[in-house]
Design an enzyme around this catalytic site. Structure first.
Site, PDB file in Angstrom:
ATOM      1  N   LYS A  59       0.831  -1.212  -0.045  1.00  0.00           N
ATOM      2  CA  LYS A  59      -0.055  -0.166   0.011  1.00  0.00           C
ATOM      3  C   LYS A  59       0.942   1.189  -0.126  1.00  0.00           C
ATOM      4  O   LYS A  59       1.703   1.410   0.797  1.00  0.00           O
ATOM      5  CB  LYS A  59      -1.024   0.108   1.143  1.00  0.00           C
ATOM      6  CG  LYS A  59      -1.581   1.262   1.325  1.00  0.00           C
ATOM      7  CD  LYS A  59      -2.792   1.413   0.334  1.00  0.00           C
ATOM      8  CE  LYS A  59      -3.489   2.605   0.369  1.00  0.00           C
ATOM      9  NZ  LYS A  59      -4.397   2.707   1.875  1.00  0.00           N
ATOM     10  N   HIS A 102      -6.803  11.315   9.906  1.00  0.00           N
ATOM     11  CA  HIS A 102      -5.452  11.810   9.334  1.00  0.00           C
ATOM     12  C   HIS A 102      -4.922  12.646  10.438  1.00  0.00           C
ATOM     13  O   HIS A 102      -3.955  13.444   9.852  1.00  0.00           O
ATOM     14  CB  HIS A 102      -5.699  12.406   7.988  1.00  0.00           C
ATOM     15  CG  HIS A 102      -6.310  11.315   6.952  1.00  0.00           C
ATOM     16  ND1 HIS A 102      -5.202  10.308   6.428  1.00  0.00           N
ATOM     17  CD2 HIS A 102      -7.191  11.129   6.331  1.00  0.00           C
ATOM     18  CE1 HIS A 102      -6.025   9.475   5.705  1.00  0.00           C
ATOM     19  NE2 HIS A 102      -7.114  10.008   5.668  1.00  0.00           N
TER      20      HIS A 102
END
Length: 572
Positions: free
Chosen positions: A222, A325
């Site tokens: 990823k 985030h």
């Protein structure tokens, strides 16, 4: 030959060719295209029915003679490859052994080879049920192990993703970084009643860190913007993936610091890649990451918070971004970052592109801007919303929605299986594949499965009070079944790894008891291999209005204020 009315037949054996089934409270209708059983020779379990000693059940053949372990009788199969068909489904050794007509060939005509019912066979009555392949979620943040139970409760039995628990890195990125973490997670998921494949960190210019993760057991890399989605990281992870035959998934650079969408496409160098958040609300080049869906080497997916597009989608996404985030609502730059990712125009286009077969897969982004227990639900809600917005698809017959339904089913079953290199094992209702199957009451299709069959054993089901005199009395909860218990769970679940890890002895070195199977054919596929979702039109995004055009036509829809299978189906 004696005849009965179609209505009476449906009451006894369920619908047959030409009959239509409404899915939940949607406006979607499927029609059975063909029936593989023989009329008058149906296999039916129960008192006074045909699957009795010497009748539909053979009384002298043993299991060594090929008798089935389990048969699902008279079920309607909804499968992206098979279509909408009526059949019996035979299961043996945890795999699908046959699709057709089951029974006793000694007294019944037309029994499909390999589908003999005998003393060794148990039965599930599928007369009024729908059977699908179990769902596959290719975008899992491994934040909490309880995700598996919520996913099973919506018919998903396979996870691809990464993480090591509720670290900030896992909350934001789908990554299990490095060999020690990978080993521990391979050992940990032994206790989960789902298949699992782990993604390693692809954000590396160096060969060594990528190679050691492949050998440790990841099924892919990823590349995530929070770790730096640079062109070099993409190039090197893709090159290593080519060597290892594993997939690369990408969450691109929302801030366009490392380049623009054109630079990222160039960095792909024509190699196969799975793009997460292809729309961009979950992350990616602002405002035009959606353009990657036009590339033949891109396998595009998007996540369920924006599907279907609703009147509240924009408002809830801002808070999701701030939490996932590690952003601060008191810092203007962080607020600008979050706001840049939420664009109603591209969210509307995302829904349309799914309906057109341009975006090919659904996933959840579990606990990291997505809901792990709502994938099937959101799939069917989006299909229904798009029918209301765009009308019938040109591929659909006048009297049914088969093509549209199958297009959406493909997004959560066979297409993620192809993308992640496991379509030889799971992803469709086909002979030889692992019996990872879901049975649905049509009234609850997509919302609440009746039971989940995992590797040939029921491992999750809606079950009533265990102290009651019957299985049905309230309270009915989703509960683990025997397939999710003890060593049977190890026999019926798979940990997917790279071929390099399998060759290196990861099963023995990590002490794994589950089935361990290598992914394959991850690098030779393209979007044209994806089922019913292979379109590659030209996509343009207006940089000022964010309007999306597909082959020159504005792609948009209005947000819905009411969703199918919503408050009517759930308390709260």
């Amino acid at each position: 030959m004696p005849q009965i009315s179609r209505q009476e037949y449906a009451g006894l054996f369920g619908p047959t060719t030409g009959d239509k089934i409404r899915l939940g409270d949607t406006n979607l209708f499927i029609e059975i295209e063909k029936d593989l059983r023989g009329y008058g020779e149906e296999s039916v379990y129960g008192g006074g029915k045909s699957l009795r000693d010497g009748m539909g059940a053979n009384n002298h053949l043993t299991r060594d003679n090929g008798v089935l372990d389990l048969v699902i009788t008279n079920v309607t199969i909804v499968d992206a490859r098979l279509g909408v068909i009526k059949a019996d489904v035979g299961i043996r050794d945890g795999k699908i052994a046959g699709i057709g007509k089951s029974g006793n060939p000694g007294v019944m005509d037309g029994v499909t080879p390999g589908m003999v019912v005998g003393v060794s066979t148990d039965a599930i009555s599928g007369e009024h049920l729908i059977l699908t392949a179990a769902g596959i979620d290719s975008h899992i943040h491994l934040i909490s192990p309880q995700q598996a139970y919520h996913a099973l409760s919506n018919g998903v039995a396979t996870f691809f993703g990464g993480g090591i628990g509720p670290t900030d890195g896992t909350n934001g990125t789908t990554v299990t970084p490095g060999p020690w973490n990978i080993r521990q997670m391979l050992r940990s998921v032994e206790g989960l009643p789902v298949n699992v494949g782990i993604l390693g960190k692809g954000n590396s210019y160096g060969r060594g860190p990528l190679l050691e993760q492949a050998i440790a057991g990841v099924v892919g890399y990823k590349v995530h913007e929070d770790w730096g989605a640079t062109a070099n990281a993409l190039r090197h992870s893709l090159r290593m993936a080519d060597e290892m035959d594993i997939q690369v998934s990408v969450h691109t650079d929302s801030l366009n610091e490392c380049g623009y969408v054109e630079d990222t496409i160039d960095a792909f160098e024509g190699r196969t890649i799975h793009t997460f958040h292809t729309e961009g609300a979950g992350g990616g080049h602002a405002p035009d990451i959606i353009r990657v869906a036009s590339q033949p080497n891109v396998l595009p997916s998007s996540t369920n918070p924006t599907l279907p597009y609703g009147v509240n989608s924009q408002a809830e996404l801002f808070d999701m971004i701030m939490v996932c985030h590690n952003l601060n609502p008191n810092v203007p730059a962080d607020v600008s970052f979050a706001e840049s990712r939420v664009r109603p125009e591209t969210i509307a286009a995302e829904n349309v592109l799914h309906d057109m077969g341009v975006i090919s897969m659904f996933s959840s982004d579990s606990q990291a801007m997505g809901r792990v227990g709502e994938n099937w639900l959101r799939v069917m809600q989006t299909a229904n919303a798009m029918k209301a917005s765009r009308g019938k698809l040109p591929e659909d017959a006048p009297g049914n929605d088969n093509f549209r339904v199958l297009r959406y089913v493909a997004k959560i079953t066979i297409n993620p299986a192809i993308a992640q290199g496991v379509s030889h094992v799971i992803g469709s209702v086909e002979v030889g594949k692992m019996a990872d199957l879901v049975l649905w009451d049509p009234r609850f299709f997509g919302a609440k499965p009746k039971m989940v069959i995992k590797g040939g054993m029921i491992n999750w089901a809606a079950m009533g009070d265990p102290n009651a005199s019957l299985p049905t009395p309230q309270p009915v909860f989703y509960r683990p079944m025997f397939g999710a218990m003890g060593k049977t769970m190890q026999d019926t679940c798979v940990t997917f790894v790279s071929q390099a890890a399998l060759d290196d002895g990861v099963k023995e070195k990590a002490g794994l008891d589950r089935q361990v199977i290598a992914v394959k054919n991850c690098r030779t596929i393209s979007k044209h291999d994806l089922v019913r979702n292979d379109q590659t039109p030209n996509i343009e995004v207006d940089p000022e209005t964010f309007a999306v055009k597909v082959d020159g036509v504005h792609a948009t829809c209005e947000p819905i204020d009411t969703a199918a299978m919503n408050q009517r189906y759930f308390f709260g």
